[in-house]
Design a protein around this motif. Structure first.
Motif, PDB file in Angstrom:
ATOM      1  N   HIS B  19     -10.674 -11.535   8.321  1.00 48.01           N
ATOM      2  CA  HIS B  19     -10.990 -10.746   9.519  1.00 48.01           C
ATOM      3  C   HIS B  19      -9.750  -9.969   9.952  1.00 48.01           C
ATOM      4  O   HIS B  19      -8.652 -10.521   9.921  1.00 48.01           O
ATOM      5  CB  HIS B  19     -11.339 -11.664  10.694  1.00 48.01           C
ATOM      6  N   ILE B  20      -9.956  -8.756  10.404  1.00 46.79           N
ATOM      7  CA  ILE B  20      -8.836  -8.023  11.004  1.00 46.79           C
ATOM      8  C   ILE B  20      -9.335  -7.184  12.175  1.00 46.79           C
ATOM      9  O   ILE B  20     -10.506  -6.806  12.207  1.00 46.79           O
ATOM     10  CB  ILE B  20      -8.090  -7.089   9.995  1.00 46.79           C
ATOM     11  N   SER B  25      -3.376  -1.511   9.715  1.00 45.55           N
ATOM     12  CA  SER B  25      -3.276  -0.356   8.818  1.00 45.55           C
ATOM     13  C   SER B  25      -3.845  -0.702   7.441  1.00 45.55           C
ATOM     14  O   SER B  25      -4.054  -1.875   7.119  1.00 45.55           O
ATOM     15  CB  SER B  25      -1.806   0.052   8.694  1.00 45.55           C
ATOM     16  N   ILE B  26      -4.067   0.336   6.645  1.00 44.20           N
ATOM     17  CA  ILE B  26      -4.620   0.118   5.300  1.00 44.20           C
ATOM     18  C   ILE B  26      -3.672  -0.764   4.491  1.00 44.20           C
ATOM     19  O   ILE B  26      -4.121  -1.671   3.786  1.00 44.20           O
ATOM     20  CB  ILE B  26      -4.844   1.466   4.580  1.00 44.20           C
ATOM     21  N   ASP B  27      -2.363  -0.532   4.593  1.00 39.51           N
ATOM     22  CA  ASP B  27      -1.463  -1.365   3.766  1.00 39.51           C
ATOM     23  C   ASP B  27      -1.476  -2.836   4.219  1.00 39.51           C
ATOM     24  O   ASP B  27      -1.392  -3.732   3.386  1.00 39.51           O
ATOM     25  CB  ASP B  27      -0.043  -0.779   3.664  1.00 39.51           C
ATOM     26  N   GLN B  28      -1.660  -3.077   5.507  1.00 40.27           N
ATOM     27  CA  GLN B  28      -1.800  -4.482   5.955  1.00 40.27           C
ATOM     28  C   GLN B  28      -3.070  -5.096   5.352  1.00 40.27           C
ATOM     29  O   GLN B  28      -3.069  -6.245   4.909  1.00 40.27           O
ATOM     30  CB  GLN B  28      -1.898  -4.549   7.487  1.00 40.27           C
ATOM     31  N   ALA B  29      -4.138  -4.302   5.351  1.00 43.47           N
ATOM     32  CA  ALA B  29      -5.407  -4.787   4.788  1.00 43.47           C
ATOM     33  C   ALA B  29      -5.257  -5.068   3.291  1.00 43.47           C
ATOM     34  O   ALA B  29      -5.795  -6.049   2.775  1.00 43.47           O
ATOM     35  CB  ALA B  29      -6.507  -3.763   5.031  1.00 43.47           C
ATOM     36  N   MET B  30      -4.498  -4.201   2.620  1.00 41.64           N
ATOM     37  CA  MET B  30      -4.286  -4.400   1.170  1.00 41.64           C
ATOM     38  C   MET B  30      -3.578  -5.717   0.908  1.00 41.64           C
ATOM     39  O   MET B  30      -3.921  -6.468  -0.004  1.00 41.64           O
ATOM     40  CB  MET B  30      -3.420  -3.276   0.609  1.00 41.64           C
ATOM     41  N   ARG B  31      -2.573  -5.990   1.740  1.00 41.99           N
ATOM     42  CA  ARG B  31      -1.830  -7.233   1.574  1.00 41.99           C
ATOM     43  C   ARG B  31      -2.772  -8.436   1.769  1.00 41.99           C
ATOM     44  O   ARG B  31      -2.714  -9.415   1.040  1.00 41.99           O
ATOM     45  CB  ARG B  31      -0.693  -7.267   2.620  1.00 41.99           C
ATOM     46  N   ILE B  32      -3.653  -8.318   2.735  1.00 43.27           N
ATOM     47  CA  ILE B  32      -4.589  -9.416   3.028  1.00 43.27           C
ATOM     48  C   ILE B  32      -5.565  -9.620   1.866  1.00 43.27           C
ATOM     49  O   ILE B  32      -5.831 -10.740   1.447  1.00 43.27           O
ATOM     50  CB  ILE B  32      -5.324  -9.137   4.359  1.00 43.27           C
ATOM     51  N   ILE B  33      -6.083  -8.521   1.338  1.00 42.02           N
ATOM     52  CA  ILE B  33      -7.014  -8.608   0.188  1.00 42.02           C
ATOM     53  C   ILE B  33      -6.304  -9.297  -0.975  1.00 42.02           C
ATOM     54  O   ILE B  33      -6.862 -10.153  -1.652  1.00 42.02           O
ATOM     55  CB  ILE B  33      -7.479  -7.186  -0.237  1.00 42.02           C
ATOM     56  N   LYS B  34      -5.054  -8.940  -1.185  1.00 41.20           N
ATOM     57  CA  LYS B  34      -4.308  -9.519  -2.314  1.00 41.20           C
ATOM     58  C   LYS B  34      -4.127 -11.021  -2.124  1.00 41.20           C
ATOM     59  O   LYS B  34      -4.369 -11.798  -3.032  1.00 41.20           O
ATOM     60  CB  LYS B  34      -2.936  -8.855  -2.452  1.00 41.20           C
ATOM     61  N   VAL B  35      -3.683 -11.416  -0.929  1.00 45.11           N
ATOM     62  CA  VAL B  35      -3.429 -12.846  -0.696  1.00 45.11           C
ATOM     63  C   VAL B  35      -4.737 -13.642  -0.735  1.00 45.11           C
ATOM     64  O   VAL B  35      -4.825 -14.694  -1.357  1.00 45.11           O
ATOM     65  CB  VAL B  35      -2.732 -13.044   0.673  1.00 45.11           C
ATOM     66  N   SER B  36      -5.772 -13.104  -0.067  1.00 49.46           N
ATOM     67  CA  SER B  36      -7.014 -13.869   0.068  1.00 49.46           C
ATOM     68  C   SER B  36      -7.806 -13.938  -1.226  1.00 49.46           C
ATOM     69  O   SER B  36      -8.460 -14.929  -1.495  1.00 49.46           O
ATOM     70  CB  SER B  36      -7.901 -13.253   1.144  1.00 49.46           C
ATOM     71  N   MET B  67     -10.635   1.440   0.925  1.00 50.01           N
ATOM     72  CA  MET B  67      -9.169   1.523   0.996  1.00 50.01           C
ATOM     73  C   MET B  67      -8.639   2.606   0.067  1.00 50.01           C
ATOM     74  O   MET B  67      -7.773   3.395   0.442  1.00 50.01           O
ATOM     75  CB  MET B  67      -8.547   0.170   0.642  1.00 50.01           C
ATOM     76  N   LEU B  68      -9.167   2.653  -1.144  1.00 50.00           N
ATOM     77  CA  LEU B  68      -8.704   3.674  -2.097  1.00 50.00           C
ATOM     78  C   LEU B  68      -9.052   5.066  -1.587  1.00 50.00           C
ATOM     79  O   LEU B  68      -8.265   6.000  -1.723  1.00 50.00           O
ATOM     80  CB  LEU B  68      -9.318   3.432  -3.483  1.00 50.00           C
ATOM     81  N   ARG B  69     -10.213   5.188  -0.967  1.00 49.79           N
ATOM     82  CA  ARG B  69     -10.608   6.488  -0.423  1.00 49.79           C
ATOM     83  C   ARG B  69      -9.620   6.908   0.669  1.00 49.79           C
ATOM     84  O   ARG B  69      -9.284   8.076   0.804  1.00 49.79           O
ATOM     85  CB  ARG B  69     -12.030   6.409   0.138  1.00 49.79           C
ATOM     86  N   GLY B  70      -9.133   5.919   1.426  1.00 52.24           N
ATOM     87  CA  GLY B  70      -8.169   6.207   2.485  1.00 52.24           C
ATOM     88  C   GLY B  70      -6.846   6.734   1.957  1.00 52.24           C
ATOM     89  O   GLY B  70      -6.104   7.405   2.668  1.00 52.24           O
ATOM     90  N   LEU B  71      -6.543   6.436   0.699  1.00 54.11           N
ATOM     91  CA  LEU B  71      -5.267   6.866   0.122  1.00 54.11           C
ATOM     92  C   LEU B  71      -5.377   8.218  -0.591  1.00 54.11           C
ATOM     93  O   LEU B  71      -4.384   8.773  -1.049  1.00 54.11           O
ATOM     94  CB  LEU B  71      -4.784   5.843  -0.913  1.00 54.11           C
ATOM     95  N   GLU B  72      -6.592   8.712  -0.667  1.00 54.78           N
ATOM     96  CA  GLU B  72      -6.830   9.942  -1.431  1.00 54.78           C
ATOM     97  C   GLU B  72      -6.161  11.137  -0.746  1.00 54.78           C
ATOM     98  O   GLU B  72      -6.358  11.353   0.448  1.00 54.78           O
ATOM     99  CB  GLU B  72      -8.346  10.174  -1.479  1.00 54.78           C
ATOM    100  N   PRO B  73      -5.349  11.902  -1.487  1.00 57.64           N
ATOM    101  CA  PRO B  73      -4.685  13.048  -0.866  1.00 57.64           C
ATOM    102  C   PRO B  73      -5.698  14.011  -0.245  1.00 57.64           C
ATOM    103  O   PRO B  73      -6.780  14.203  -0.799  1.00 57.64           O
ATOM    104  CB  PRO B  73      -3.966  13.708  -2.041  1.00 57.64           C
ATOM    105  N   SER B 105       0.334   9.238  -0.388  1.00 58.26           N
ATOM    106  CA  SER B 105      -0.485   8.044  -0.188  1.00 58.26           C
ATOM    107  C   SER B 105       0.206   6.939   0.601  1.00 58.26           C
ATOM    108  O   SER B 105      -0.439   6.202   1.338  1.00 58.26           O
ATOM    109  CB  SER B 105      -0.966   7.504  -1.524  1.00 58.26           C
ATOM    110  N   LYS B 106       1.537   6.852   0.469  1.00 57.50           N
ATOM    111  CA  LYS B 106       2.226   5.809   1.235  1.00 57.50           C
ATOM    112  C   LYS B 106       2.119   6.071   2.733  1.00 57.50           C
ATOM    113  O   LYS B 106       2.026   5.137   3.524  1.00 57.50           O
ATOM    114  CB  LYS B 106       3.691   5.715   0.808  1.00 57.50           C
ATOM    115  N   ASP B 107       2.149   7.362   3.078  1.00 54.12           N
ATOM    116  CA  ASP B 107       1.964   7.702   4.496  1.00 54.12           C
ATOM    117  C   ASP B 107       0.533   7.421   4.923  1.00 54.12           C
ATOM    118  O   ASP B 107       0.280   6.921   6.018  1.00 54.12           O
ATOM    119  CB  ASP B 107       2.273   9.186   4.746  1.00 54.12           C
ATOM    120  N   LEU B 108      -0.397   7.771   4.036  1.00 56.86           N
ATOM    121  CA  LEU B 108      -1.813   7.576   4.375  1.00 56.86           C
ATOM    122  C   LEU B 108      -2.135   6.092   4.574  1.00 56.86           C
ATOM    123  O   LEU B 108      -3.016   5.747   5.349  1.00 56.86           O
ATOM    124  CB  LEU B 108      -2.713   8.149   3.271  1.00 56.86           C
ATOM    125  N   ALA B 109      -1.393   5.230   3.874  1.00 56.32           N
ATOM    126  CA  ALA B 109      -1.649   3.784   3.975  1.00 56.32           C
ATOM    127  C   ALA B 109      -1.291   3.235   5.354  1.00 56.32           C
ATOM    128  O   ALA B 109      -1.594   2.091   5.665  1.00 56.32           O
ATOM    129  CB  ALA B 109      -0.875   3.045   2.895  1.00 56.32           C
TER     130      ALA B 109
END
Lengths: 252, 174
Positions: B19-20, B25-36, B67-73, B105-109
């Protein structure tokens, strides 16, 4: 008699501590009474001597029991309720007698990310309850707090109305006993969001209080509070027992 | 219909998923997906995060695709949100992608997840039949459907895999 649940994820000595506390709470073990010997307790609960000893020593450390050389272990008179009441944040950060109201900004869930997981001793894939609230004095926001509680400690807190009830009262209701609080005072600088809430400039210095609450050895809540710097003093009063009273009061 | 089961019989608990709040941010969510899921080698399809508001109301779900769509230029996106497909020279395209990824993309994250999540618009009740969930998933292009009790309390999630499993079981038995 209550039994130890070996399927339970909680450590055995923690379960034993809970059983002992219930016995004291229900007055089955009254103040001054002597506990059965370690050997008898081992037999009663089917536990090793090391587990029984760990539970007893933890309760001695928490002030529930005391040991007498050559005689045994006895139930002690407790004063923990007072300790809890007097160390609530409002009493720590507001002058006595100040009238305040609370506005709950958030009461939701998230994962134990960043240092929150480390502080609460849980992994970052575990859910926590996140509460954000504002204390208002004379129509002015004075304290902002972010509260983190591992979900498994008290899942009901998510559904409770926390504007009218204190968190300590709710913990008590759900049988989570706070036995120790580690307080850290410091100075920090307002983030953009905090500054906006206080209507001050970002980067203004502010009083910070970090508190970690324990039940036995388990961290059950972490609170980060910031207090606007242009208002009021703060008061600390610790009261453990009549013979051990310390007071500290600072006013701007 | 070939099965008597209801949604409540196949739904999974909401705490099976991270849950978030929406301001993560998207990068926080990415970290959570990876850990979980990914580091833990758990792949309960779909890999997703549930996004809530301040009052613990479900706002939406965040899948890997979101998430990937969020990183799309930005300039690769068409007004419909779909990427422009350029299929003439794929090797040149991969270079463009790489440079864009590094740049933007790093900014978009850092964007909040509520800008890229799939908003929770469709719900199902615990007593509803599985076919209703199948219908909603097909027609609204969903793989995860929140279960609300009395149109209010969020009690679980139903996934396409469970719906497929039950319905296919019934078909193959006949």
């Amino acid at each position: 008699m209550e039994i130890i649940d070996r399927e339970n994820h909680q450590k055995l000595y923690v379960q034993l501590i809970d059983i002992f506390k219930k016995k004291m709470g229900s007055k089955e073990w009254t103040v001054g009474s002597q506990l059965p010997t370690e050997e008898d307790l081992c037999k009663m609960y089917g536990l090793s001597r090391a587990t029984v000893r760990a539970a007893v020593l933890e309760l001695v450390r928490q002030g529930y029991l005391f040991r007498q050389q050559g005689k045994g272990t006895f139930v002690k008179q407790l004063a923990t309720d007072e300790l809890i009441m007097l160390t609530s944040f409002r009493e720590l950060m507001l002058e006595p007698g100040v009238e305040f109201s609370t506005e709950v900004i958030a009461q939701t869930t998230m994962m134990a990310v960043g240092n929150i997981g480390n502080l609460l001793n849980i992994s970052s894939d575990k859910h926590i309850i996140y509460i954000k609230r504002k204390t208002i004095v004379e129509n002015k926001p004075v304290i902002l707090q972010e509260i983190h509680i591992p979900l498994h400690i008290c899942p009901h807190l998510l559904d409770e109305d926390i504007t009218a009830q204190s968190l300590f009262g709710l913990f008590k209701k759900y049988k989570v006993e706070i036995t120790r609080i580690r307080n850290y005072f410091g100075i920090t600088y307002l983030s953009a969001e905090e500054a906006q809430a206080f209507n001050l400039t970002e980067g203004s210095p502010t009083l910070l209080l970090n508190q970690l609450f324990f039940s036995g050895e388990t961290p059950v809540m972490y609170i980060r509070s910031v207090k606007r710097h242009d208002s009021f003093g703060f008061a600390i009063e610790f009261k453990k027992s009549a013979s051990d009273e310390r007071r500290f009061y600072v006013k701007r | 219909m070939p099965t008597d089961k209801r949604i409540k019989d196949v739904m999974v608990g909401i705490f099976e998923y991270p849950h978030i709040p929406y301001w993560f941010s998207i990068d926080q969510a990415m970290r959570i997906i990876k850990v979980s899921f990914i580091s833990a080698k758990k792949y309960p399809e779909p890999l997703a995060i549930l996004v809530f508001d301040e009052k613990y109301n479900l706002l939406g779900t965040l899948t890997l695709k979101d998430m990937l769509r969020g990183l799309e230029p930005k300039f690769m996106r068409t007004p419909t949100g779909k990427a422009q497909v350029v299929d003439e020279d794929e090797s040149a395209l991969s270079l463009v992608w790489d440079s864009l990824f590094a740049k933007e993309s790093k900014d978009l994250a850092k964007k909040p997840v509520n800008e890229v999540m799939t908003p929770a618009k469709f719900f199902i009740e615990p007593g509803d039949p599985l076919t209703k969930a199948a219908y909603m998933m097909i027609h609204h292009d969903l793989i995860l459907l929140p279960v609300l009790e009395n149109k209010k309390k969020f009690v679980g999630l139903v996934r396409m895999i469970e719906i497929f499993d039950e319905l296919s079981e019934a078909i193959l038995k006949e």
